[in-house]
Scaffold this active site. Structure first.
Site, PDB file in Angstrom:
ATOM      1  N   LYS A 196      91.665 -55.322  -4.659  1.00 28.60           N
ATOM      2  CA  LYS A 196      91.923 -56.466  -5.535  1.00 28.60           C
ATOM      3  C   LYS A 196      91.638 -56.035  -6.964  1.00 28.60           C
ATOM      4  O   LYS A 196      90.680 -55.296  -7.207  1.00 28.60           O
ATOM      5  CB  LYS A 196      91.030 -57.653  -5.149  1.00 28.60           C
ATOM      6  CG  LYS A 196      91.137 -58.828  -6.145  1.00 28.60           C
ATOM      7  CD  LYS A 196      90.498 -60.093  -5.623  1.00 28.60           C
ATOM      8  CE  LYS A 196      89.016 -60.212  -5.848  1.00 28.60           C
ATOM      9  NZ  LYS A 196      88.608 -60.109  -7.264  1.00 28.60           N
TER      10      LYS A 196
ATOM     11  N   GLU B  24      91.773 -57.585 -11.235  1.00 29.88           N
ATOM     12  CA  GLU B  24      91.869 -58.769 -12.092  1.00 29.88           C
ATOM     13  C   GLU B  24      92.885 -58.552 -13.207  1.00 29.88           C
ATOM     14  O   GLU B  24      93.015 -57.445 -13.721  1.00 29.88           O
ATOM     15  CB  GLU B  24      90.491 -59.076 -12.710  1.00 29.88           C
ATOM     16  CG  GLU B  24      89.445 -59.455 -11.695  1.00 29.88           C
ATOM     17  CD  GLU B  24      88.092 -59.772 -12.329  1.00 29.88           C
ATOM     18  OE1 GLU B  24      88.017 -59.958 -13.566  1.00 29.88           O
ATOM     19  OE2 GLU B  24      87.106 -59.820 -11.572  1.00 29.88           O
TER      20      GLU B  24
ATOM     21  N   GLU C  68      91.298 -68.347  -9.769  1.00 28.93           N
ATOM     22  CA  GLU C  68      89.893 -68.732  -9.975  1.00 28.93           C
ATOM     23  C   GLU C  68      89.753 -69.626 -11.205  1.00 28.93           C
ATOM     24  O   GLU C  68      90.311 -69.345 -12.274  1.00 28.93           O
ATOM     25  CB  GLU C  68      89.011 -67.475 -10.148  1.00 28.93           C
ATOM     26  CG  GLU C  68      87.556 -67.858 -10.446  1.00 28.93           C
ATOM     27  CD  GLU C  68      86.553 -66.728 -10.283  1.00 28.93           C
ATOM     28  OE1 GLU C  68      86.935 -65.619  -9.887  1.00 28.93           O
ATOM     29  OE2 GLU C  68      85.363 -66.993 -10.561  1.00 28.93           O
TER      30      GLU C  68
HETATM   31  O1  KIV Z   1      83.877 -60.491  -6.911  1.00 27.61           O
HETATM   32  C1  KIV Z   1      84.102 -61.499  -6.223  1.00 27.61           C
HETATM   33  O2  KIV Z   1      83.277 -61.924  -5.409  1.00 27.61           O
HETATM   34  C2  KIV Z   1      85.379 -62.176  -6.417  1.00 27.61           C
HETATM   35  C3  KIV Z   1      85.619 -63.477  -5.708  1.00 27.61           C
HETATM   36  C4  KIV Z   1      84.681 -64.502  -6.120  1.00 27.61           C
HETATM   37  C5  KIV Z   1      87.014 -63.926  -5.801  1.00 27.61           C
HETATM   38  O3  KIV Z   1      86.206 -61.698  -7.115  1.00 27.61           O
END
Ligand code: KIV
Length: 281
Positions: free
Chosen positions: A116, A118, A185
């Site tokens: 993931k 950002e 988010e």
């Molecule tokens: O780092 C994390 O825990 C996250 C989630 C809250 C989506 O990115």
């Protein structure tokens, strides 16, 4: 409980099947194993470990080595859920090549099944290249904690028209780049609902209302393990900090009064054995 491993195609199918996606964070083997014994779909090794495990003020100091260490530990406890690992700050911002190399490390060295990262439109080129290399990418837009200094704090995003249009464009561009899911988010629920209705990609909300295709929370928050400020979007499903404190207080009390360890928790020597050995000396 369904023991079939959760895959990226299965997460994509959830858009049409309308079966909600459930996701929580985990940072170590023990919690990951417990989560994997439920019906949870996704375990995210979040860079929130900077706050939760390292006691930092934000996620910015988390390194690739930290992420690999925690992803490995989590992966050891998981047979069924999809393990997604966060790309930490400065592990993908420098260049597309750097992004691909580090995404590869989270898969090869960490054992994650997806990564993931950002950011919206500006990160679409990273997403495209990582995805084309065979690494599924989850996007993350809206309140993006790695941009905390630029955002001026952890503030809800997309509250006015222009900002909301920018977030929608971020979502479209990430979808075109190939994300298999998109974390929304800290945005108004109406905006999250509109994005969710428009995209073919499943959305996973955190502080973005109930109309997303799924929800994610930080495990320690939802278990009530974090003390102090609880953000509005967090629901505490347990009060584990209180249970922990009560258990430790009972342990201290029992140690002091010698009621622990009791007969059931101690080992006995065979009758007379210790004495013979001692005599032999
Ligand atoms: O780092 C994390 O825990 C996250 C989630 C809250 C989506 O990115």
């Amino acid at each position: 409980m369904d023991t079939t491993p959760v895959t990226v195609p299965e997460i994509l199918r959830r858009k049409s099947s309308k079966k909600k996606i459930t996701a929580l964070t985990a940072y170590d083997f023990s919690f990951a194993k417990l989560l994997d014994a439920t019906d949870l779909d996704i375990i995210l090794v979040g860079d929130s470990l900077g706050m939760v495990s390292q006691g930092q003020e934000n996620t910015l100091a988390v390194t690739m080595d930290n992420m690999i260490y925690h992803t490995r530990a989590v992966k050891k406890g998981v047979k069924r859920a999809l393990v997604v690992s966060d790309m930490p700050f400065m592990s993908y911002q420098v260049s597309v090549e750097q992004a691909l190399t580090n995404a590869g490390r989270l898969i090869q060295d960490g054992g994650a099944s997806a990564v993931k990262l950002e950011g919206g439109t500006l990160m679409a080129d990273r997403v495209r290249v990582i995805d084309r290399a065979g690494i599924p990418v989850m996007g993350h837009i809206g309140l993006t904690p790695q941009y905390v200094h630029q955002l001026g704090g952890y503030k809800v995003q997309g509250k006015n028209y222009l900002d909301s249009q920018k977030i929608k464009q971020d979502a479209r561009d990430l979808q075109s780049a190939g994300v298999f899911a998109l974390v929304l988010e800290g945005i108004p629920s109406q905006l999250a609902e509109e994005i969710t209705a428009e995209l073919k990609t499943p959305t996973i909300g955190i502080g973005a209302g109930a109309k997303c295709d799924g929800q994610i929370l930080v495990l320690n928050d939802m278990l009530g393990l974090n003390q102090g400020f609880v953000p509005k979007f967090v629901k505490q499903y347990a009060q584990m900090a209180d249970s922990l404190k009560n258990a430790v207080a009972e342990f201290i009390q029992e140690v002091k009064t010698e009621s622990f360890p009791s007969q059931e928790h101690i080992y006995q020597s065979k009758q007379g054995k210790l004495k013979q050995v001692n005599d032999g000396n």
